[in-house]
Design a protein around this motif. Sequence first.
Motif, PDB file in Angstrom:
ATOM      1  N   UNK A   1     -41.525  70.013 -11.060  1.00 51.24           N
ATOM      2  CA  UNK A   1     -41.309  71.428 -10.761  1.00 51.24           C
ATOM      3  C   UNK A   1     -42.646  72.153 -10.676  1.00 51.24           C
ATOM      4  N   UNK A   2     -43.557  71.851 -11.618  1.00 50.93           N
ATOM      5  CA  UNK A   2     -44.891  72.453 -11.589  1.00 50.93           C
ATOM      6  C   UNK A   2     -45.631  72.087 -10.308  1.00 50.93           C
ATOM      7  N   UNK A   3     -45.491  70.842  -9.898  1.00 51.19           N
ATOM      8  CA  UNK A   3     -46.141  70.380  -8.665  1.00 51.19           C
ATOM      9  C   UNK A   3     -45.649  71.161  -7.450  1.00 51.19           C
TER      10      UNK A   3
ATOM     11  N   UNK B   1     -25.174  62.573  -9.071  1.00 49.24           N
ATOM     12  CA  UNK B   1     -24.980  61.642  -7.970  1.00 49.24           C
ATOM     13  C   UNK B   1     -25.631  62.141  -6.695  1.00 49.24           C
ATOM     14  N   UNK B   2     -25.469  63.432  -6.393  1.00 49.20           N
ATOM     15  CA  UNK B   2     -26.054  64.006  -5.180  1.00 49.20           C
ATOM     16  C   UNK B   2     -27.580  64.091  -5.276  1.00 49.20           C
ATOM     17  N   UNK B   3     -28.085  64.522  -6.440  1.00 47.25           N
ATOM     18  CA  UNK B   3     -29.535  64.646  -6.596  1.00 47.25           C
ATOM     19  C   UNK B   3     -30.218  63.287  -6.636  1.00 47.25           C
TER      20      UNK B   3
ATOM     21  N   UNK C   1     -35.942  65.965  -6.195  1.00 45.26           N
ATOM     22  CA  UNK C   1     -34.857  66.795  -5.680  1.00 45.26           C
ATOM     23  C   UNK C   1     -34.542  67.945  -6.633  1.00 45.26           C
ATOM     24  N   UNK C   2     -34.615  67.682  -7.935  1.00 45.14           N
ATOM     25  CA  UNK C   2     -34.410  68.745  -8.921  1.00 45.14           C
ATOM     26  C   UNK C   2     -35.459  69.827  -8.732  1.00 45.14           C
ATOM     27  N   UNK C   3     -36.707  69.416  -8.511  1.00 38.86           N
ATOM     28  CA  UNK C   3     -37.795  70.390  -8.318  1.00 38.86           C
ATOM     29  C   UNK C   3     -37.524  71.285  -7.119  1.00 38.86           C
ATOM     30  N   UNK C   4     -37.103  70.703  -6.018  1.00 37.14           N
ATOM     31  CA  UNK C   4     -36.784  71.502  -4.824  1.00 37.14           C
ATOM     32  C   UNK C   4     -35.633  72.465  -5.114  1.00 37.14           C
ATOM     33  N   UNK C   5     -34.638  71.981  -5.841  1.00 33.41           N
ATOM     34  CA  UNK C   5     -33.481  72.813  -6.169  1.00 33.41           C
ATOM     35  C   UNK C   5     -33.897  74.010  -7.025  1.00 33.41           C
ATOM     36  N   UNK C   6     -34.755  73.776  -8.016  1.00 29.60           N
ATOM     37  CA  UNK C   6     -35.198  74.857  -8.892  1.00 29.60           C
ATOM     38  C   UNK C   6     -36.017  75.886  -8.120  1.00 29.60           C
ATOM     39  N   UNK C   7     -36.862  75.427  -7.206  1.00 30.39           N
ATOM     40  CA  UNK C   7     -37.631  76.365  -6.387  1.00 30.39           C
ATOM     41  C   UNK C   7     -36.693  77.248  -5.561  1.00 30.39           C
ATOM     42  N   UNK C   8     -35.633  76.664  -5.013  1.00 28.60           N
ATOM     43  CA  UNK C   8     -34.656  77.466  -4.262  1.00 28.60           C
ATOM     44  C   UNK C   8     -33.955  78.476  -5.172  1.00 28.60           C
ATOM     45  N   UNK C   9     -33.653  78.064  -6.408  1.00 35.12           N
ATOM     46  CA  UNK C   9     -33.021  78.978  -7.358  1.00 35.12           C
ATOM     47  C   UNK C   9     -33.946  80.142  -7.697  1.00 35.12           C
ATOM     48  N   UNK C  10     -35.238  79.850  -7.857  1.00 33.32           N
ATOM     49  CA  UNK C  10     -36.205  80.907  -8.143  1.00 33.32           C
ATOM     50  C   UNK C  10     -36.297  81.887  -6.985  1.00 33.32           C
TER      51      UNK C  10
END
Length: 453
Positions: free
Chosen positions: A16-18, A60-62, A338-347
């Motif tokens: 996520x930091x990256x 499963x999706x991530x 994929x989690x990192x991309x998802x969190x950026x979208x949430x932000x």
Amino acid sequence: MYDVAIVGAGVTGCFIAKELSKYDLRVIVFEKKMAMGLDQTKGCSGIIHAFQLPFRSLKGRLCLEGNAMMDEESRELGFAFKRVGLLLIATNPITKLALPFLKWWFSKYVAVKEVTKEEILRMEPNITEKVRGGLFFPSGGVVNPVEMTYTAYRFAKENGVEFRFNCKVKDIKRRPNSFILKTVCGEYESKYVINCAGLYADEIARMIGYDLTITPGKGSHIVFNERDFSNHIIAALPLKPDRRTKGGGALISIDGKAIWGPNLVDVENKEDTSVKREEIEGLKEKFGKLFKRLPKDVIAYYAGVRSIAGRDFVINQPVRNFINVAGIQSPGLTAAPAIAKRVVRMLAASGLELRRKEKIVKPKFTRIRELSEEDIEKLVDQNPDYGKIVCLCNLVSRAEILEVARDFPSFDAVKHITRAGMDCNKCHADIIVLMQRERNKVVKDSAGSELVW
């Protein structure tokens, strides 16, 4: 005032930091250990999963998304990654008959090929003669999980993210438009907070009034010295749930050594990484049935502790501008990008302005074991420390060890990132002495775990 504060520098926190480091933001990461990836990440199997059941679950999706991103992440960050493939084998008539149906079902989500007994025996000469056929998933892979986390950390750091190690978060106070994070190294204010605290994500969540329960689940592994005993990740069909053994498989490491595990043992202590005799015997009994013989020379037993928050990942925003990324057990390593991309979208959806930087730095990494003799000679001319081999088993130079030691005083960080001392342990004293000269003080992984030689 920081824009984003991340609590926890495991693989998820560092990825996520990256991703956030690519934008004009003030980002800070807090980690209670002396380096990144030394808790849950260090204890995982290093497997990049081809899939995770059930397919429609969040994990499963991530998992599928993260797996598809892994080649590009490896190129961008510089960590070693191999797609060795997953082989699921049938050893009885019922599972053999089910293979065509299973292939059809799996193929709706992931690339898969049905393989015959003869094909499997060519792929895996040590496999049991009882094998009747199987399914091959080419997308399965392996990494060094701490190295993967380290490269994300280095990318984030080189692009402006601040890291505070040995800095435990003690409390979080909500303000109208920000949070005050009270840590052992001072107070910090941030507009957004991301909870990536792994086994302690429940404690961080409770600081803002959200009820989350993390249950620790220990998983033990056996590491064999024999390289190329198997060539793929191997497990037996059917993939029925088995809480005692969890699943796991006959795995391989990034350098080709056999690793068997993990199992699943309920523990009360989140720091319990003990390995019991009965756990090892259970792993040998389960996976020994898949082969004609056992791999040679056990060199290590180790256990990691999963953070279990129910049957799925918990990625939510219980209060404004606070995001939980919790319960990231297997396949969390695979899903991390994929989690990192998802969190950026949430932000972004929460109102954080994301302006991409014009210039992004991509750190380079040197591993002499991957270079030609000509390239090594050129390196040695520039820096003679590349010609001084400290770890003969894994061909790790003095220069590589010092590069990590300058970032961290942690012996575990140096060992897991460079792989120096991961096999025969004969070079441990040399590594510690080298680090003592560079850092004066050496710890295993956290404050109070000093090492001397």
